[in-house]
Design a protein around this motif. Structure first.
Motif, PDB file in Angstrom:
ATOM      1  N   TYR A  72       0.836  -1.197   0.000  1.00  0.00           N
ATOM      2  CA  TYR A  72       0.000   0.000   0.000  1.00  0.00           C
ATOM      3  C   TYR A  72       0.873   1.249   0.000  1.00  0.00           C
ATOM      4  O   TYR A  72       1.801   1.367   0.790  1.00  0.00           O
ATOM      5  CB  TYR A  72      -0.899   0.002   1.241  1.00  0.00           C
ATOM      6  CG  TYR A  72      -1.811   1.206   1.360  1.00  0.00           C
ATOM      7  CD1 TYR A  72      -2.997   1.274   0.637  1.00  0.00           C
ATOM      8  CD2 TYR A  72      -1.498   2.258   2.217  1.00  0.00           C
ATOM      9  CE1 TYR A  72      -3.844   2.374   0.758  1.00  0.00           C
ATOM     10  CE2 TYR A  72      -2.337   3.351   2.340  1.00  0.00           C
ATOM     11  CZ  TYR A  72      -3.505   3.405   1.608  1.00  0.00           C
ATOM     12  OH  TYR A  72      -4.347   4.496   1.723  1.00  0.00           O
ATOM     13  N   SER A 119       0.620   5.192   0.668  1.00  0.00           N
ATOM     14  CA  SER A 119      -0.296   6.129   1.334  1.00  0.00           C
ATOM     15  C   SER A 119      -0.787   7.210   0.376  1.00  0.00           C
ATOM     16  O   SER A 119      -0.138   7.530  -0.621  1.00  0.00           O
ATOM     17  CB  SER A 119       0.409   6.792   2.521  1.00  0.00           C
ATOM     18  OG  SER A 119       0.769   5.831   3.482  1.00  0.00           O
ATOM     19  N   THR A 159      -3.740   3.003   6.857  1.00  0.00           N
ATOM     20  CA  THR A 159      -3.121   2.150   5.857  1.00  0.00           C
ATOM     21  C   THR A 159      -4.204   1.270   5.237  1.00  0.00           C
ATOM     22  O   THR A 159      -5.001   0.672   5.960  1.00  0.00           O
ATOM     23  CB  THR A 159      -2.035   1.262   6.489  1.00  0.00           C
ATOM     24  OG1 THR A 159      -1.080   2.097   7.142  1.00  0.00           O
ATOM     25  CG2 THR A 159      -1.334   0.418   5.446  1.00  0.00           C
ATOM     26  N   TYR A 160      -4.243   1.224   3.931  1.00  0.00           N
ATOM     27  CA  TYR A 160      -5.210   0.474   3.115  1.00  0.00           C
ATOM     28  C   TYR A 160      -6.547   1.190   2.931  1.00  0.00           C
ATOM     29  O   TYR A 160      -7.465   0.642   2.332  1.00  0.00           O
ATOM     30  CB  TYR A 160      -5.444  -0.951   3.647  1.00  0.00           C
ATOM     31  CG  TYR A 160      -4.214  -1.804   3.598  1.00  0.00           C
ATOM     32  CD1 TYR A 160      -3.685  -2.204   2.371  1.00  0.00           C
ATOM     33  CD2 TYR A 160      -3.565  -2.209   4.763  1.00  0.00           C
ATOM     34  CE1 TYR A 160      -2.535  -2.978   2.310  1.00  0.00           C
ATOM     35  CE2 TYR A 160      -2.410  -2.987   4.709  1.00  0.00           C
ATOM     36  CZ  TYR A 160      -1.904  -3.361   3.483  1.00  0.00           C
ATOM     37  OH  TYR A 160      -0.764  -4.129   3.425  1.00  0.00           O
ATOM     38  N   THR A 191      -4.116   1.040  10.882  1.00  0.00           N
ATOM     39  CA  THR A 191      -4.205   0.271   9.646  1.00  0.00           C
ATOM     40  C   THR A 191      -5.532  -0.463   9.606  1.00  0.00           C
ATOM     41  O   THR A 191      -6.060  -0.872  10.646  1.00  0.00           O
ATOM     42  CB  THR A 191      -3.046  -0.732   9.527  1.00  0.00           C
ATOM     43  OG1 THR A 191      -3.237  -1.530   8.351  1.00  0.00           O
ATOM     44  CG2 THR A 191      -2.960  -1.639  10.741  1.00  0.00           C
ATOM     45  N   VAL A 247       4.456  -4.283   7.955  1.00  0.00           N
ATOM     46  CA  VAL A 247       3.130  -4.340   7.327  1.00  0.00           C
ATOM     47  C   VAL A 247       2.399  -5.622   7.688  1.00  0.00           C
ATOM     48  O   VAL A 247       1.475  -6.045   6.994  1.00  0.00           O
ATOM     49  CB  VAL A 247       3.217  -4.178   5.788  1.00  0.00           C
ATOM     50  CG1 VAL A 247       3.638  -2.773   5.440  1.00  0.00           C
ATOM     51  CG2 VAL A 247       4.164  -5.192   5.159  1.00  0.00           C
ATOM     52  N   GLN A 271       1.504  -0.694  13.661  1.00  0.00           N
ATOM     53  CA  GLN A 271       0.489   0.303  13.997  1.00  0.00           C
ATOM     54  C   GLN A 271      -0.695  -0.392  14.669  1.00  0.00           C
ATOM     55  O   GLN A 271      -0.861  -1.594  14.589  1.00  0.00           O
ATOM     56  CB  GLN A 271      -0.012   1.013  12.736  1.00  0.00           C
ATOM     57  CG  GLN A 271       1.052   1.863  12.050  1.00  0.00           C
ATOM     58  CD  GLN A 271       0.588   2.292  10.668  1.00  0.00           C
ATOM     59  OE1 GLN A 271       0.048   1.502   9.929  1.00  0.00           O
ATOM     60  NE2 GLN A 271       0.826   3.529  10.341  1.00  0.00           N
TER      61      GLN A 271
END
Length: 458
Positions: free
Chosen positions: A95, A97, A116-117, A185, A304, A455
């Motif tokens: 991903y 940002s 995130t995503y 996330t 991630v 995160q």
């Protein structure tokens, strides 16, 4: 008279036994001291520091050229030490940002953050209260085409977004349940996500108050430039077979760390420190005779979702899983501004790794390193596979964790030295030649959840 003779005999026997125990204990302590010194005299903190300096010149985000360069650096260093090393690629969904994002409510601009995503979109609609975003909270609400305001807590951010999307919402705003900025996330790519932004507790409560007054606030959520794509990350591996081909234990010890970092952070402590320490321990053990196979691994894509270590464990055969007696995970082991050294196990219970490290730290420092429950790093996939594993980390974390301030000048050589000595002597305690034939394996009996390190997910 006979009674006296018997008492004397018993006393003599007890004295001899006590003397024997004392001699045995003294000999054992002396032997430990001797074997520890073989490791201690080899540890070179300056080499660790120099490798951190190289790795932390720039961020090493998984799937980028910078991460590939870091993996290549690690592989070349291991090869130079005389190991047969390899860079092992694997693919993952990555991903990028958003290039820009914004939120306004009734014409007033806010200062949101993205998840995130989170997906792109430009939505202007009424904002409605969605509680905590659970299915029950949304069950009797009309959110079709609207922006749903939900509070952090109870379920993951991803679940909140999917629940709102399922009810027909056009976008989601999640506000924090504690002071400070919310960085999170959604957990992974999903075609069903709708645009989602995060705001502070204060900002969220301000919007919520407006809703509760019946004002029907109008908001605009805009996200542009976010990209989801297939990417390549890398694990780097090197193996030291048992020095004794016929008399080895057939056991394996894994020493690991992750070489990737988060975007915008040079990651001197997180986790160039752990990666550099893996390289140094590989150097230390290269010439030490061992009766156990040692594997030195640096993982990609930890930040991630522990993807590199998950991939590594998924590629292990059942025989290998059964032979691995311990996994030592080094993550954030050098910050001058973090707290004291602790060990985290996925379920909070001791295992062979914690016992070896507590014994070595007691010998070296006079007190055992404490352990606690904790996931969020590369020991978790090993623990999920039933392999004894522990994370070595300082707690609490430094204030600049995951920020551009995670730089070389914040690294403590004293902390690096301490961790390298504790872990190095612990590994050697289990792999030194006189331990051959020992096959103690303490297997976990649980399945720990996937806990992301980088995160918050809820």
């Amino acid at each position: 008279m006979k009674k006296t003779v018997i008492s004397l005999a018993i006393a003599t026997s007890l004295t001899l036994s006590f003397t024997s125990v004392q001699a045995s204990t003294s000999a054992n302590a002396s032997h430990h001291q001797s074997s520890d010194q073989k490791v201690l005299k080899k540890v070179n903190t300056e080499k660790i520091y120099q490798d951190i300096a190289y790795l932390s010149k720039k961020p090493r985000v998984a799937g980028t050229e910078a991460e590939r360069e870091a993996a290549t650096f690690v592989q070349k260093r291991l090869s130079k030490l005389g190991y047969e090393s390899a860079v092992e690629p694997f693919t993952f969904t990555g991903y990028t940002s958003a290039a820009s994002f914004s939120l306004s409510v009734n014409g007033t601009s806010y200062s949101p953050t993205t998840f995130t995503y989170s997906t792109n979109g430009n939505v202007t609609a009424e904002i409605v209260d969605g509680g905590l975003g659970t299915k029950d909270n949304l069950a009797n609400k009309d959110v079709t085409g609207k922006i749903v305001l939900v509070q952090r807590g109870t379920i993951t951010f991803g679940e909140k977004v999917l629940n709102a999307a399922e009810k027909g919402a056009a976008a989601v705003i999640i506000f924090n349940n504690t002071d400070g900025e919310l960085n999170g996330t959604l957990g992974g790519a999903n075609d069903n996500y709708i645009p989602s932004l995060a705001v502070t507790k204060e900002e969220g409560e301000k919007i919520l108050t407006s809703i509760q007054k019946g004002e029907k606030p109008s908001g605009t959520v805009k996200i542009e430039g976010a990209v989801v794509s297939e990417r390549t990350s890398y694990n780097v591996t090197a193996t030291k077979p048992s020095t004794f081909k016929k008399k080895g234990t057939n056991d394996i010890i894994v020493v690991g760390a992750h070489h990737d970092s988060v975007a915008g952070a040079p990651g001197a402590n997180d986790d160039a420190s752990g990666t550099a320490m893996v390289l140094e321990l590989a150097r230390v053990f290269k010439t030490l005779p061992t009766d156990t196979e040692l594997r030195f691994v640096t993982f990609g894509a930890e930040e991630v979702g522990l993807l590199g270590s998950e991939h590594y464990v998924s590629e292990l055969s059942e025989d290998e899983k059964n032979r691995i007696v311990g996994m030592f995970n080094l993550d954030m082991v050098g910050s001058r501004d973090a707290g004291d050294l602790v060990m985290n196990t996925a379920d909070g219970t001791p295992n062979l790794v914690t016992e070896l490290a507590q014994a070595s730290s007691t010998r070296l420092n006079g007190a055992p390193t404490p352990f606690q429950a904790g996931g969020r790093s590369d020991h978790v996939p090993f623990a999920e596979a039933g392999i004894p594993a522990a994370l070595f980390i300082h707690s609490p974390s430094e204030p600049w964790y995951h920020t551009p301030e995670d730089t070389l000048d914040k690294i403590s050589k004293e902390k690096l030295q301490d961790v390298a000595e504790i872990v190095g002597t612990a590994i050697y305690d289990r792999s030194r030649p006189d331990q051959q034939g020992s096959s103690v394996k303490k297997k976990a009996t649980f399945k720990a959840p996937h806990l992301y390190h980088e995160q918050d997910v809820k």
